[in-house]
Design an enzyme around this catalytic site. Structure first.
Site, PDB file in Angstrom:
ATOM      1  N   HIS A  84      42.601  45.338  47.123  1.00 39.98           N
ATOM      2  CA  HIS A  84      43.082  43.963  47.297  1.00 39.98           C
ATOM      3  C   HIS A  84      42.948  43.569  48.763  1.00 39.98           C
ATOM      4  O   HIS A  84      43.530  44.235  49.625  1.00 39.98           O
ATOM      5  CB  HIS A  84      44.535  43.851  46.828  1.00 39.98           C
ATOM      6  CG  HIS A  84      44.694  44.087  45.355  1.00 39.98           C
ATOM      7  ND1 HIS A  84      44.692  45.343  44.805  1.00 39.98           N
ATOM      8  CD2 HIS A  84      44.805  43.209  44.320  1.00 39.98           C
ATOM      9  CE1 HIS A  84      44.819  45.229  43.486  1.00 39.98           C
ATOM     10  NE2 HIS A  84      44.879  43.950  43.166  1.00 39.98           N
ATOM     11  N   HIS A 133      38.295  35.528  39.756  1.00 41.86           N
ATOM     12  CA  HIS A 133      39.580  36.155  39.413  1.00 41.86           C
ATOM     13  C   HIS A 133      40.552  35.101  38.883  1.00 41.86           C
ATOM     14  O   HIS A 133      41.758  35.247  39.049  1.00 41.86           O
ATOM     15  CB  HIS A 133      40.135  36.843  40.662  1.00 41.86           C
ATOM     16  CG  HIS A 133      41.158  37.910  40.396  1.00 41.86           C
ATOM     17  ND1 HIS A 133      41.073  38.800  39.355  1.00 41.86           N
ATOM     18  CD2 HIS A 133      42.304  38.236  41.051  1.00 41.86           C
ATOM     19  CE1 HIS A 133      42.119  39.621  39.396  1.00 41.86           C
ATOM     20  NE2 HIS A 133      42.885  39.287  40.403  1.00 41.86           N
ATOM     21  N   HIS A 187      45.321  33.136  39.100  1.00 40.07           N
ATOM     22  CA  HIS A 187      45.724  34.511  38.811  1.00 40.07           C
ATOM     23  C   HIS A 187      46.490  34.591  37.492  1.00 40.07           C
ATOM     24  O   HIS A 187      47.557  35.208  37.387  1.00 40.07           O
ATOM     25  CB  HIS A 187      46.569  35.091  39.954  1.00 40.07           C
ATOM     26  CG  HIS A 187      46.469  36.589  40.033  1.00 40.07           C
ATOM     27  ND1 HIS A 187      47.398  37.413  39.448  1.00 40.07           N
ATOM     28  CD2 HIS A 187      45.556  37.392  40.601  1.00 40.07           C
ATOM     29  CE1 HIS A 187      47.055  38.664  39.673  1.00 40.07           C
ATOM     30  NE2 HIS A 187      45.933  38.682  40.363  1.00 40.07           N
ATOM     31  N   ASP A 207      40.228  42.192  45.117  1.00 37.23           N
ATOM     32  CA  ASP A 207      40.825  41.109  44.327  1.00 37.23           C
ATOM     33  C   ASP A 207      41.857  40.327  45.140  1.00 37.23           C
ATOM     34  O   ASP A 207      42.436  40.846  46.093  1.00 37.23           O
ATOM     35  CB  ASP A 207      41.566  41.699  43.109  1.00 37.23           C
ATOM     36  CG  ASP A 207      40.610  42.178  42.031  1.00 37.23           C
ATOM     37  OD1 ASP A 207      39.400  42.254  42.294  1.00 37.23           O
ATOM     38  OD2 ASP A 207      41.098  42.503  40.934  1.00 37.23           O
ATOM     39  N   ASP A 208      42.098  39.121  44.704  1.00 34.99           N
ATOM     40  CA  ASP A 208      43.233  38.270  45.115  1.00 34.99           C
ATOM     41  C   ASP A 208      43.012  37.499  46.412  1.00 34.99           C
ATOM     42  O   ASP A 208      43.883  36.762  46.837  1.00 34.99           O
ATOM     43  CB  ASP A 208      44.562  39.053  45.211  1.00 34.99           C
ATOM     44  CG  ASP A 208      45.017  39.583  43.869  1.00 34.99           C
ATOM     45  OD1 ASP A 208      44.304  39.368  42.866  1.00 34.99           O
ATOM     46  OD2 ASP A 208      46.079  40.224  43.818  1.00 34.99           O
TER      47      ASP A 208
END
Ligand code: ZN
Length: 491
Positions: free
Chosen positions: A442, A348, A352, A298-299
């Site tokens: 991440h 995602h 965020h 993620d991210d």
């Protein structure tokens, strides 16, 4: 911008491990055969009709520009506080990067303490903090960083916008103090220019702008042709939101003290050559009846994404990358590379966002703008939604259903963002992994990249096939329901 009170409780995602008792020893090799049809999770027919054929498309959500540096993040994930501060590691100098990192950790600490104190008095309180950023390379001498934040909690009438800028001298490797950039003798001139622009835009402010003080000049942002003065909500005497007022170097004259004015010398920007991504398309491989897991990151995208992609190529493995939309266009090649090597691009949200705090339309915009940005690069929309903080409610589910997307959380949380320790990330995965696991990592942290150097070969050594989430969920002909939440494979 989000203007909705925090009224909904986050779904708490109880940790649940893998779903079958299948033994790891039964692993069979992956056999390449003719490609099987790729399962389309997103069905455009499910989308509600857009406004009439002549409707002007909505302007894209604010994109994060990254002209120097790489994103990293600070995360806090408590039952009553969800916070993510994305900030850059510029690579200009240790001094610059320490200053920015310290700002981020100070803000995180201050807001966490503020929420903790409120929570101690009211256990129903919930807070959110979120910062996204842009970086600008003005020319060979100057660069700048703009942090845009939103802080809110359930006892507030309106979220608070927070802006923080850093202006950098690339030649000295130092942050330019605001006093040095905008010295006192120039203040009167700048106040006059700001007033002129504000009154042109908001005539009702006549008479209300006579008490400008230095706080109005506290967040200047260097740009190629001038300076943007960022005014936070509340700075103006009315309920106007955040303002960004651009004043050119020409107007500013000697009210600004730059050793050399950037002006148009930055027009010589040459576009970087685009490397053709290395194509190792492996999605057509039929998986044998052995254990499989999905690594999810993620991210990103970030430089660490590239590193993990290289590892996946080396081991002929695949993974899923849950991208933050507003940074996608800074790393188009990375996005294309994910897709080209048979890994998966997932959604995602645009910035965020904690979706459970948003309205139906806001949620839809967060997801759709991200999917559209991915589609513009790869030709394919994002396959599923990975909600930030794993926060899901009925509205999120209904939007996902409308967009034809499943919602995928995880069964193993490495907490790599908290430990920033490759040994711990490695150990947590190896201790908990089971057939069907969806593993949350991440790809912003070099320590996570370090962990993957060991995790990927170790999982393969134990007989796991490293597959995409879509492959894991649809294995054996399983169907995936739009709007449903999946935490692990369905075998
Ligand atoms: Zn995230």
């Amino acid at each position: 911008m989000r203007r909705v009170l925090l009224i909904l409780l986050a779904v708490s995602l109880a940790f649940t491990a893998g779903c079958t008792t299948r033994s790891n020893e039964a692993a069979l090799p992956v056999v390449p055969v003719d490609p099987v049809p790729v399962v389309e999770i997103l069905d455009p027919a499910d989308e509600p009709a857009e406004a009439g054929p002549n409707a002007v498309p909505e302007p894209p959500a604010q994109t994060s520009v990254i002209e120097i540096g790489e994103p990293v993040s600070l995360i806090e994930s408590l039952p009553y506080f969800s916070a993510t501060i994305f900030y850059p590691v510029t690579g200009v100098s240790a001094a610059v990067d320490e200053t920015i990192a310290k700002w981020a950790s100070d803000v995180m600490q201050e807001k966490t303490e503020e929420i903790e104190a409120l929570y101690a008095q009211d256990a129903s309180l919930e807070g959110e903090l979120s910062f996204n950023f842009s970086t600008y390379k003005i020319d060979d001498t100057y660069a700048s960083v703009e942090e845009n934040g939103m802080f809110s909690h359930s006892a507030m009438a309106h979220p608070v916008d927070i802006i923080k800028t850093f202006n950098i001298n690339l030649q000295t490797g130092a942050i330019i103090p605001v006093d040095a950039l905008v010295p006192e003798q120039g203040h009167a001139r700048i106040f006059g220019l700001l007033k002129q622009q504000l009154l042109a835009k908001y005539p009702e402010l006549e008479g209300a702008l006579d008490d400008m003080d230095t706080s109005w000049l506290a967040q200047p942002l260097l740009q190629p042709e001038g300076i943007i003065f960022c005014l936070e909500r509340g700075q103006l005497p009315t309920v106007l939101g955040t303002q960004r007022i651009f004043l050119s170097y020409e107007e500013l004259g000697d009210a600004v003290a730059l050793a050399q004015t950037p002006l148009a010398q930055s027009a010589q920007d040459t576009p970087e050559p685009t490397d053709t991504p290395e194509t190792i398309y492996t999605s057509g491989q039929v998986l044998q009846d052995g254990p499989m897991v999905a690594l999810t990151f993620d991210d990103g995208p970030s430089g660490t994404t590239e590193r993990i992609l290289a590892l996946l190529r080396q081991y002929n493995a695949r993974a899923t990358f849950c991208l933050v939309g507003n940074r996608i266009n800074n790393r188009k090649d990375t996005v294309l590379q994910i897709y080209a090597q048979g890994s998966e691009v997932s959604n995602h949200t645009w910035e965020h966002a904690k979706l459970t705090n948003l309205s139906h339309d806001e949620i839809r915009k967060q997801i759709k703008s991200t999917s559209d940005a991915v589609k513009a690069i790869t030709g394919q929309p994002t396959t599923f939604l990975r909600p930030p903080y794993g926060s899901v409610n009925d509205t999120v589910k209904s939007v996902a259903k409308e967009l034809g997307m499943a919602i995928v959380t995880w069964s193993i949380d490495t907490e790599d963002w908290k430990t920033r320790n490759s040994d711990k990330t490695y150990q947590r995965i190896m201790d908990q992994v089971k057939d069907g696991s969806i593993i949350l990592c991440h790809d912003l942290f070099s320590e996570t990249g370090d962990a993957m150097e060991r995790v990927i070969p170790a999982l393969i050594e134990q007989g796991y096939q490293l597959v995409t989430v879509t492959e894991l969920l649809t294995y054996g002909g399983n169907t995936v329901q739009a709007g449903a939440v999946y935490k692990r494979g369905q075998k």
